[in-house]
Design a protein around this motif. Structure first.
Motif, PDB file in Angstrom:
ATOM      1  N   UNK A  39      24.008  22.772  50.689  1.00  0.00           N
ATOM      2  CA  UNK A  39      24.790  21.567  49.808  1.00  0.00           C
ATOM      3  C   UNK A  39      23.962  20.148  50.066  1.00  0.00           C
ATOM      4  N   UNK A  40      24.540  19.234  49.384  1.00  0.00           N
ATOM      5  CA  UNK A  40      23.569  17.961  49.453  1.00  0.00           C
ATOM      6  C   UNK A  40      23.324  17.290  50.775  1.00  0.00           C
ATOM      7  N   UNK A  41      22.104  16.808  50.975  1.00  0.00           N
ATOM      8  CA  UNK A  41      21.926  16.098  52.177  1.00  0.00           C
ATOM      9  C   UNK A  41      22.869  15.131  52.614  1.00  0.00           C
ATOM     10  N   UNK A  42      23.307  15.334  53.842  1.00  0.00           N
ATOM     11  CA  UNK A  42      24.402  14.259  54.415  1.00  0.00           C
ATOM     12  C   UNK A  42      25.711  14.542  53.762  1.00  0.00           C
ATOM     13  N   UNK A  43      26.062  15.754  53.198  1.00  0.00           N
ATOM     14  CA  UNK A  43      27.465  16.024  52.690  1.00  0.00           C
ATOM     15  C   UNK A  43      28.324  16.531  53.857  1.00  0.00           C
ATOM     16  N   UNK A  44      27.811  16.902  54.889  1.00  0.00           N
ATOM     17  CA  UNK A  44      28.373  17.355  56.019  1.00  0.00           C
ATOM     18  C   UNK A  44      28.415  18.777  56.686  1.00  0.00           C
ATOM     19  N   UNK A  45      27.227  19.374  56.346  1.00  0.00           N
ATOM     20  CA  UNK A  45      26.989  20.930  56.708  1.00  0.00           C
ATOM     21  C   UNK A  45      26.820  21.061  58.006  1.00  0.00           C
ATOM     22  N   UNK A  46      26.112  20.049  58.831  1.00  0.00           N
ATOM     23  CA  UNK A  46      25.934  20.074  60.478  1.00  0.00           C
ATOM     24  C   UNK A  46      27.488  19.832  60.999  1.00  0.00           C
ATOM     25  N   UNK A 132      19.457  22.360  53.017  1.00  0.00           N
ATOM     26  CA  UNK A 132      19.861  21.333  51.621  1.00  0.00           C
ATOM     27  C   UNK A 132      19.219  21.821  50.476  1.00  0.00           C
ATOM     28  N   UNK A 133      19.049  23.222  50.198  1.00  0.00           N
ATOM     29  CA  UNK A 133      18.520  23.709  49.185  1.00  0.00           C
ATOM     30  C   UNK A 133      18.858  24.880  48.724  1.00  0.00           C
ATOM     31  N   UNK A 215      16.581   8.016  48.167  1.00  0.00           N
ATOM     32  CA  UNK A 215      15.153   8.089  48.406  1.00  0.00           C
ATOM     33  C   UNK A 215      14.758   9.244  49.168  1.00  0.00           C
ATOM     34  N   UNK A 216      15.670   9.642  50.226  1.00  0.00           N
ATOM     35  CA  UNK A 216      15.251  10.741  51.142  1.00  0.00           C
ATOM     36  C   UNK A 216      15.561  12.109  50.398  1.00  0.00           C
ATOM     37  N   UNK A 217      16.295  12.216  49.452  1.00  0.00           N
ATOM     38  CA  UNK A 217      16.502  13.386  48.708  1.00  0.00           C
ATOM     39  C   UNK A 217      15.681  13.656  47.578  1.00  0.00           C
ATOM     40  N   UNK A 218      15.258  12.485  46.991  1.00  0.00           N
ATOM     41  CA  UNK A 218      14.209  12.445  45.940  1.00  0.00           C
ATOM     42  C   UNK A 218      12.970  13.164  46.536  1.00  0.00           C
ATOM     43  N   UNK A 219      12.479  12.087  47.592  1.00  0.00           N
ATOM     44  CA  UNK A 219      11.188  12.031  48.157  1.00  0.00           C
ATOM     45  C   UNK A 219      11.009  13.409  49.284  1.00  0.00           C
ATOM     46  N   UNK A 220      12.038  13.749  50.017  1.00  0.00           N
ATOM     47  CA  UNK A 220      12.119  14.690  50.979  1.00  0.00           C
ATOM     48  C   UNK A 220      12.373  16.211  50.122  1.00  0.00           C
ATOM     49  N   UNK A 221      13.640  16.103  49.680  1.00  0.00           N
ATOM     50  CA  UNK A 221      14.141  17.402  49.122  1.00  0.00           C
ATOM     51  C   UNK A 221      13.588  17.946  47.724  1.00  0.00           C
ATOM     52  N   UNK A 222      13.063  16.962  46.896  1.00  0.00           N
ATOM     53  CA  UNK A 222      12.873  17.465  45.793  1.00  0.00           C
ATOM     54  C   UNK A 222      11.257  17.158  45.403  1.00  0.00           C
ATOM     55  N   UNK A 223      10.712  15.932  45.774  1.00  0.00           N
ATOM     56  CA  UNK A 223       9.039  16.003  45.539  1.00  0.00           C
ATOM     57  C   UNK A 223       8.415  16.438  46.510  1.00  0.00           C
ATOM     58  N   UNK A 224       8.532  16.245  47.891  1.00  0.00           N
ATOM     59  CA  UNK A 224       7.621  16.957  48.816  1.00  0.00           C
ATOM     60  C   UNK A 224       7.769  18.406  48.780  1.00  0.00           C
ATOM     61  N   UNK A 225       9.155  18.763  48.820  1.00  0.00           N
ATOM     62  CA  UNK A 225       9.231  20.459  48.887  1.00  0.00           C
ATOM     63  C   UNK A 225       8.647  21.065  47.862  1.00  0.00           C
TER      64      UNK A 225
END
Length: 419
Positions: A39-46, A132-133, A215-225
């Motif tokens: 699921x989405x980052x910070x949505x509550x998986x942990x 998150x992916x 920004x964390x989702x875009x830069x980390x989960x999408x652009x960098x990955x």
């Protein structure tokens, strides 16, 4: 990495989890199955993992010493590789000399994690994984995991969970309690504009939190990955998708919009970008029921998985946020069986398997708006034998009977709380 350090991390995490105060979220876990939470980052998986661990300990189905929890976003694990993962098992065995229940949090950060997870499952360990992916659900990974894991998708808080957070629980027949209804309607405005990320609920500056999260989702989960080099193109794409929430958009149209700003991007690259945005659980799309199959895949109405994230892009936001929040709930329920309808008439949401059609209108006080929504539903019911016709508004409630059909008009806050 030194095993003594790993041992201290394992035991510290056990103490931390026991000390957490959690608001219980809906979670059904089969007794002997392994799970992947996505699921989405910070949505509550942990959070879901913590909740399950506390439930195991409270019910005495496990002791906290049975738990091996590893958070792979811990900066101390930044250089870990798949070949190092056995160190955690070795350190745990030296601590307790028993088979652990293994929790691997944000495991997608370790390339090649799938074979390690498969080996754990093969050795009869119970394993719980978060990521998150959506690529974690690809056919290739499913094959590697060998069908040994069930998938749980995790989303930001629902409106009912938001009410629970605000100490407003809904008893049976709550809808007949005028004071409770008034309180729910009042609380809804914060949820409507700011979304369902629990970390933001007590913050004064929610917008800054949501901007940072995006920004964390875009830069980390999408652009960098995904090793995206043209970051300006994908940033502009997200902005244009937010502005176009109410309208179907094709890959070609989105390409032309971006190209018109002087940013070059090919159609195939744009299609890849859309897939990356969906993989990260930032957006999702629904197709036109009346389109041919090829168009169903490329022409979609696209929505955001959280109103708060959508709202950071908008100025005049009410109408778009209203339809977006309806799309979220319907997609959770119906998945790929949810469509919109556009062929001579326009209907916002159509669920043919349920014989259900829904229009979304912020207000129907204006007679022209009211008749437009009614006419569209009645026209569609002439083509298909519909049983459930609804108009979802921001605050109006009514029952309309016309041409032998009954149309329920429901305010959004009450509709979200319906089962």
């Amino acid at each position: 990495m030194d095993k003594e350090v790993i041992k201290s991390i394992i035991t510290a995490k056990q103490r931390e989890i026991l000390g957490l105060e959690l608001l219980e979220r809906p979670l059904d876990i089969e007794k002997n199955m392994n799970y992947v939470f996505v699921g989405l980052r910070r949505a509550g998986k942990s959070y879901m993992l913590y909740q399950h661990i506390q439930a195991l300990v409270k019910s005495k189905r496990a002791a906290i010493e049975d738990i091996l929890f590893v958070n792979f976003e811990d900066e101390r694990f930044g250089d870990l590789q798949a070949k190092d993962l056995d160190l955690f098992l070795e350190a745990y065995k030296e601590l307790y000399n028993r088979k652990p229940i293994v929790f691997l949090d944000e495991i997608q950060n370790i390339k090649g994690w799938e074979k390690f997870a498969r080996r754990l499952a093969d050795s009869k360990c119970r394993v719980f994984i978060t990521g998150s992916n959506a690529k974690m659900l690809s056919k290739e990974i499913h094959s590697t995991l060998g069908g040994r894991f069930l998938v749980k998708e995790t989303y930001p808080f629902s409106f009912e969970e938001y009410l629970n957070f605000n100490k407003t629980r809904l008893p049976e027949n709550w809808e007949y309690n005028s004071d409770l209804c008034a309180k729910a309607a009042r609380l809804f405005k914060g949820y409507f504009y700011d979304g369902g990320f629990a970390e933001s609920f007590l913050l004064q500056d929610k917008r800054s939190y949501l901007n940072s999260l995006y920004q964390k989702i875009l830069l980390g989960d999408i652009i960098a990955r995904n090793a995206i080099r043209n970051d300006n193109a994908i940033k502009l794409l997200v902005k244009k998708l937010a502005e176009s929430v109410l309208q179907p958009t094709s890959a070609n149209r989105l390409k032309n919009i971006i190209s018109s700003t002087g940013i070059s991007v090919s159609r195939n690259t744009l299609i890849d970008y859309l897939k990356f945005l969906e993989d990260s659980y930032l957006i999702f799309g629904i197709s036109n029921y009346s389109d041919k199959l090829s168009d169903k895949e490329t022409i979609k109405k696209r929505y955001f998985w959280d109103n708060g994230l959508l709202n950071i892009f908008l100025f005049d936001s009410d109408t778009k946020l209203l339809e977006n929040i309806v799309a979220i709930k319907l997609t959770k329920i119906y998945g790929e069986n949810l469509f919109f309808y556009r062929k001579n008439i326009e209907v916002d949401f159509f669920i043919p398997s349920e014989k259900r059609a829904i229009q979304v209108s912020y207000s129907i006080e204006d007679e022209a708006s009211r008749q437009r929504e009614i006419k569209a539903l009645l026209k569609l019911s002439e083509a298909y034998p519909l049983k459930h016709l609804e108009i979802i508004t921001f605050s109006a409630a009514d029952t309309i009977t016309e041409n032998g059909k009954t149309i329920k008009v429901v305010p959004i806050w009450k509709w979200l709380l319906s089962k």
